[in-house]
Design a protein around this motif. Structure first.
Motif, short mmCIF file in Angstrom:
data_model
loop_
_atom_site.label_atom_id
_atom_site.label_comp_id
_atom_site.label_asym_id
_atom_site.label_seq_id
_atom_site.Cartn_x
_atom_site.Cartn_y
_atom_site.Cartn_z
N UNK A 226 0.84 -1.16 0.00
CA UNK A 226 0.00 0.00 0.00
C UNK A 226 0.89 1.23 0.00
N UNK A 227 0.54 2.16 -0.85
CA UNK A 227 1.32 3.38 -0.97
C UNK A 227 0.58 4.54 -0.31
N UNK A 228 1.28 5.34 0.45
CA UNK A 228 0.68 6.50 1.12
C UNK A 228 0.90 7.72 0.24
N UNK A 229 -0.20 8.40 -0.06
CA UNK A 229 -0.13 9.60 -0.90
C UNK A 229 -0.51 10.79 -0.03
N UNK A 230 0.32 11.80 -0.05
CA UNK A 230 0.04 13.02 0.72
C UNK A 230 -0.61 14.05 -0.19
N UNK A 231 -1.75 14.56 0.27
CA UNK A 231 -2.46 15.58 -0.48
C UNK A 231 -2.12 16.95 0.09
N UNK A 232 -2.13 17.97 -0.75
CA UNK A 232 -1.84 19.31 -0.23
C UNK A 232 -2.95 19.78 0.71
N UNK A 233 -2.58 20.59 1.67
CA UNK A 233 -3.53 21.12 2.64
C UNK A 233 -4.45 22.12 1.92
N UNK A 234 -5.76 22.00 2.18
CA UNK A 234 -6.74 22.86 1.53
C UNK A 234 -7.40 23.73 2.58
N UNK A 235 -7.49 24.99 2.29
CA UNK A 235 -8.08 25.98 3.19
C UNK A 235 -9.56 26.11 2.86
N UNK A 236 -10.44 26.19 3.89
CA UNK A 236 -11.88 26.34 3.66
C UNK A 236 -12.18 27.61 2.88
N UNK A 237 -11.46 28.67 3.16
CA UNK A 237 -11.68 29.94 2.47
C UNK A 237 -11.39 29.77 0.97
N UNK A 238 -10.37 29.00 0.65
CA UNK A 238 -9.99 28.76 -0.73
C UNK A 238 -11.09 27.99 -1.46
N UNK A 239 -11.67 27.00 -0.80
CA UNK A 239 -12.74 26.20 -1.41
C UNK A 239 -13.97 27.05 -1.64
N UNK A 240 -14.36 27.85 -0.65
CA UNK A 240 -15.56 28.68 -0.78
C UNK A 240 -15.42 29.70 -1.91
N UNK A 241 -14.24 30.33 -2.02
CA UNK A 241 -14.08 31.35 -3.06
C UNK A 241 -14.07 30.71 -4.45
N UNK A 242 -13.48 29.53 -4.59
CA UNK A 242 -13.49 28.85 -5.89
C UNK A 242 -14.90 28.42 -6.27
N UNK A 243 -15.68 27.92 -5.32
CA UNK A 243 -17.04 27.47 -5.60
C UNK A 243 -17.91 28.64 -6.03
#
Length: 157
Positions: A1-18
């Motif tokens: 099994x390989x562990x993949x690290x995802x970049x940290x996502x900010x809630x503010x970033x998600x809301x503004x993109x949506x």
């Protein structure tokens, strides 16, 4: 099994993109719920009657009595709220300084009816119009007493 690290996502970033991608207004996320949140897409429902010009408001004469409906419950609250706020707008335009809310025909009232009474009282106070409740049934007075709202109103029999 390989562990993949995802970049940290900010809630503010998600809301503004949506909001940028969607033409439909989206509610603000938790990070945006402060002084920076835009609420231009929010509006009150049920009662904000269209603003009439001063001549139209003065043309409809106002007597000193507003009749409450027989049933002041969730089903009738929107229509009564609209009528009552329209009445207060006309009363202000005609320089009426006091009125009675006649509840002699009211036989049923629930929590939403209590809310409408508070809304009417608050609006009347903002417009500097004195409101008195006339012929309130014992059930209405009891509900106001139980909810500790009786002190907000003046009663006449």
């Amino acid at each position: 099994m390989e562990i993949v690290r995802l970049p940290k996502v900010n809630h503010r970033h998600i809301a503004s993109e949506a909001q940028q991608q969607s033409p439909i207004p989206q509610p603000a996320g938790p990070a945006m719920m402060g002084r920076t949140a835009s609420r231009s897409h929010l509006r009150l429902l049920g009662g904000g009657a269209e603003k009439k010009d001063g001549a139209a408001l003065r043309a409809e004469p106002v007597d000193g009595i507003l009749m409450a409906p027989e049933r002041l419950v969730a089903d009738t609250r929107a229509a009564f709220r609209k009528d009552a706020l329209n009445y207060l707008d006309r009363a202000e335009a005609q320089s009426v300084k006091d009125f009675f809310l006649d509840m002699s025909k009211t036989v049923e009232m629930d929590a939403s009816g209590l809310g409408i009474l508070v809304v009417i009282q608050k609006k009347a106070k903002e417009l500097e119009i004195h409101m008195r409740i006339r012929k309130a049934p014992q059930q209405v007075r009891y509900l106001l007493l139980l909810t500790k709202l009786e002190h907000l109103f003046e009663f006449e029999d």
